[in-house]
Design an enzyme around this catalytic site. Structure first.
Site, PDB file in Angstrom:
ATOM      1  N   PHE A 192      12.736 -29.457  -1.545  1.00 38.13           N
ATOM      2  CA  PHE A 192      12.217 -29.213  -2.593  1.00 38.13           C
ATOM      3  C   PHE A 192      12.308 -29.267  -4.083  1.00 38.13           C
ATOM      4  CE2 PHE A 192       8.627 -27.198  -5.400  1.00 38.13           C
ATOM      5  CZ  PHE A 192       7.921 -28.365  -4.877  1.00 38.13           C
TER       6      PHE A 192
ATOM      7  N   ASP B  96      20.212 -27.241  -6.452  1.00 34.86           N
ATOM      8  CA  ASP B  96      18.774 -26.278  -6.998  1.00 34.86           C
ATOM      9  C   ASP B  96      19.379 -24.702  -6.476  1.00 34.86           C
ATOM     10  OD1 ASP B  96      16.656 -25.818  -6.751  1.00 34.86           O
ATOM     11  OD2 ASP B  96      15.557 -28.032  -6.362  1.00 34.86           O
TER      12      ASP B  96
ATOM     13  N   LYS C 280      12.872 -20.203 -11.189  1.00 35.82           N
ATOM     14  CA  LYS C 280      11.645 -18.945 -10.628  1.00 35.82           C
ATOM     15  C   LYS C 280      12.267 -16.971 -10.476  1.00 35.82           C
ATOM     16  CE  LYS C 280       9.601 -20.906  -6.453  1.00 35.82           C
ATOM     17  NZ  LYS C 280      10.163 -21.938  -6.076  1.00 35.82           N
TER      18      LYS C 280
HETATM   19  C1  LIG Z   1       9.700 -23.133  -6.951  1.00 36.28           C
HETATM   20  C2  LIG Z   1      11.267 -24.691  -6.768  1.00 36.28           C
HETATM   21  C3  LIG Z   1      11.262 -26.141  -7.899  1.00 36.28           C
HETATM   22  C4  LIG Z   1      10.378 -26.520  -8.230  1.00 36.28           C
HETATM   23  O1  LIG Z   1       9.948 -25.018  -9.155  1.00 36.28           O
HETATM   24  P1  LIG Z   1       8.909 -24.962 -10.083  1.00 36.28           P
HETATM   25  O2  LIG Z   1       8.173 -23.735 -11.695  1.00 36.28           O
HETATM   26  O3  LIG Z   1       7.904 -24.704  -9.641  1.00 36.28           O
HETATM   27  O4  LIG Z   1       8.642 -26.342 -10.773  1.00 36.28           O
HETATM   28  C5  LIG Z   1      12.493 -26.648  -7.976  1.00 36.28           C
HETATM   29  N1  LIG Z   1      13.085 -26.698  -6.139  1.00 36.28           N
HETATM   30  C6  LIG Z   1      12.948 -25.204  -5.722  1.00 36.28           C
HETATM   31  C7  LIG Z   1      14.495 -25.164  -4.814  1.00 36.28           C
HETATM   32  C8  LIG Z   1      11.945 -24.436  -5.303  1.00 36.28           C
HETATM   33  O5  LIG Z   1      11.850 -23.350  -5.134  1.00 36.28           O
END
Ligand SMILES: *Cc1c(COP(=O)(O)O)cnc(C)c1O
Length: 402
Positions: free
Chosen positions: A135, A220, A249
């Site tokens: 994600f 990420d 986050k």
């Molecule tokens: C939550 C998340 C995102 C996206 O972040 P947003 O602030 O919702 O755009 C991207 N990568 C990872 C691993 C995430 O947990």
């Protein structure tokens, strides 16, 4: 009393499957709804509220900055931005920071940086290899990067230049690497995909492969960063250093902010290559600085690790008791419990009734991502509630088998 949920249906686009609760206030690891009922919060703003709710250091920093200067523009220098960038660089393996406003912007910016690197140094290479069940966010390009068909199907054609391959499988990355590849982008632990922890050597193997091929490794760490897995960043447990890292986050402790960091070698943006009106906003950066400073100075990471280990041991005890719990996995305070069938939604709803907020990360698994400042007492309370819910679920399963 106002029916907020009815008003929401009238005025907001229907994109979120929400729990039937309207939260209006929070303190530490607790939140209260509009009827005054309190809940123990093991969702934590989706791994965002690292210091819990209304932390005095954070609210003080936000309110002081709000009284001083909220927004300037990136046409001028900004002190909160520089202070936050310095703290991030001094506590990571990276040399330079770009500040933005969300996770998707951070990963998207990281990919733009890798593409520019490809233009300059790898003969115009632009493809980024990502993994299935990953994600990376909801912009069109990050939907293409996210290896989950359910997020992609409605939006084809997707931007090109992304290859989704199997996670925790170095051969899949090797096979996908070609002349056009400029980078591999991975989560250190897949968060939204179900808290999938790769085998110990995976990141080392990917690092070695990227070095061999002269391509970049982007991690990420939007979910795993800011202490969540028991070190400030998850890469610090893997024995490797990425070239670029995306975070968001927990970075602002609840205030929207994101960033991507790069080593000097990969910091190839020149003036005009990338930008953002709000990126590095003084209010958000003051929140980020206060959050990170508190994490570093108050042993928040150590607390996360020891309380996380305690939570893991309590959950493993539940697993030993019930056959229908097939796995408990994760690190620090990012943990999932996997069931043998799709009961996660029911478990979450039942826990909500007992005033515990949990997340169904997939139909067969629940996820724990509480504030990093919780203690064993909160863990005992949460596991007590979950234990009662699972005991009932177990009885019902036996009853339906009879
Ligand atoms: C939550 C998340 C995102 C996206 O972040 P947003 O602030 O919702 O755009 C991207 N990568 C990872 C691993 C995430 O947990």
């Amino acid at each position: 009393m106002t029916d907020w949920q009815e008003l929401e249906r009238k005025y907001l686009m229907n994109t979120f499957k929400r729990l039937p609760v309207t939260l209006v206030r929070g303190q530490g690891a607790r939140v209260w709804d509009d009827e005054g009922r309190g809940y123990l919060d093991f969702i934590g703003g989706l791994a965002v509220d690292v210091l819990g709710h209304s932390h005095p250091e954070l609210t003080k920093a936000i309110s002081e900055q709000a009284h001083t200067l909220i927004q300037t523009s990136n046409l001028v220098y900004s002190v909160p931005q520089i202070r936050l960038a310095e703290l991030l660089v001094e506590n990571s393996c990276f040399d330079k920071v770009f500040l933005c406003n969300s996770g998707a912007e951070a990963t998207e910016g990281a990919v733009k940086l890798a593409r520019r690197y490809g233009k300059l140094h790898i003969d115009g290479a632009y493809e980024v290899i990502t993994t299935m069940n990953s994600f990376h966010g909801r912009t069109l390009a990050m939907v293409a990067a996210t290896g989950q068909p359910k997020f992609q199907e409605s939006y084809t054609p997707l931007p090109e230049g992304f290859l989704n391959v199997a996670y925790d499988n170095i051969d899949a990355i090797k096979k996908a690497t070609g002349r056009k590849t400029c980078a591999v982008m991975l989560e250190a632990i897949q968060g939204e995909g179900g808290v999938n922890v790769p085998t110990d050597d995976y990141l080392k193997e990917v690092r070695a492969w990227c070095d061999e091929r002269g391509i970049l490794l982007i991690l990420d760490e939007i979910q795993t960063g800011m202490g969540r897995t028991g070190t400030l960043f998850a890469y610090q447990q893997s024995g490797i250093e990425p070239d670029i890292m995306a975070i968001a986050k927990g970075l602002g402790g609840g205030v929207p902010i994101g960033a991507f960091l790069a080593k000097d070698k990969a910091s190839v943006f020149a003036p005009g290559d990338h930008g953002s009106t709000f990126g590095g906003n003084p209010l958000a950066c003051a929140a980020g600085f206060a959050t990170l400073k508190y994490i570093l100075e108050q042993n928040v990471v150590e607390n996360c690790l020891s309380v996380g280990n305690y939570l893991m041991s309590r959950l493993l005890r539940l697993k030993a008791k019930y056959d229908f719990i097939v796995e408990v996995r994760g690190r620090g305070l990012l943990i999932a419990m996997e069931f043998s069938s799709d009961i996660a939604e029911n478990v979450v709803q039942a826990c909500l009734q007992e005033r515990l907020l949990l997340n169904a990360v997939k139909p067969s698994a629940i996820r724990f991502m509480p504030p990093l400042i919780i203690g064993e007492k909160e863990v005992d309370e949460a596991v007590g509630i979950l234990g009662r819910v699972l005991a009932r679920a177990s009885k019902e399963m036996v009853a339906t088998q009879d």
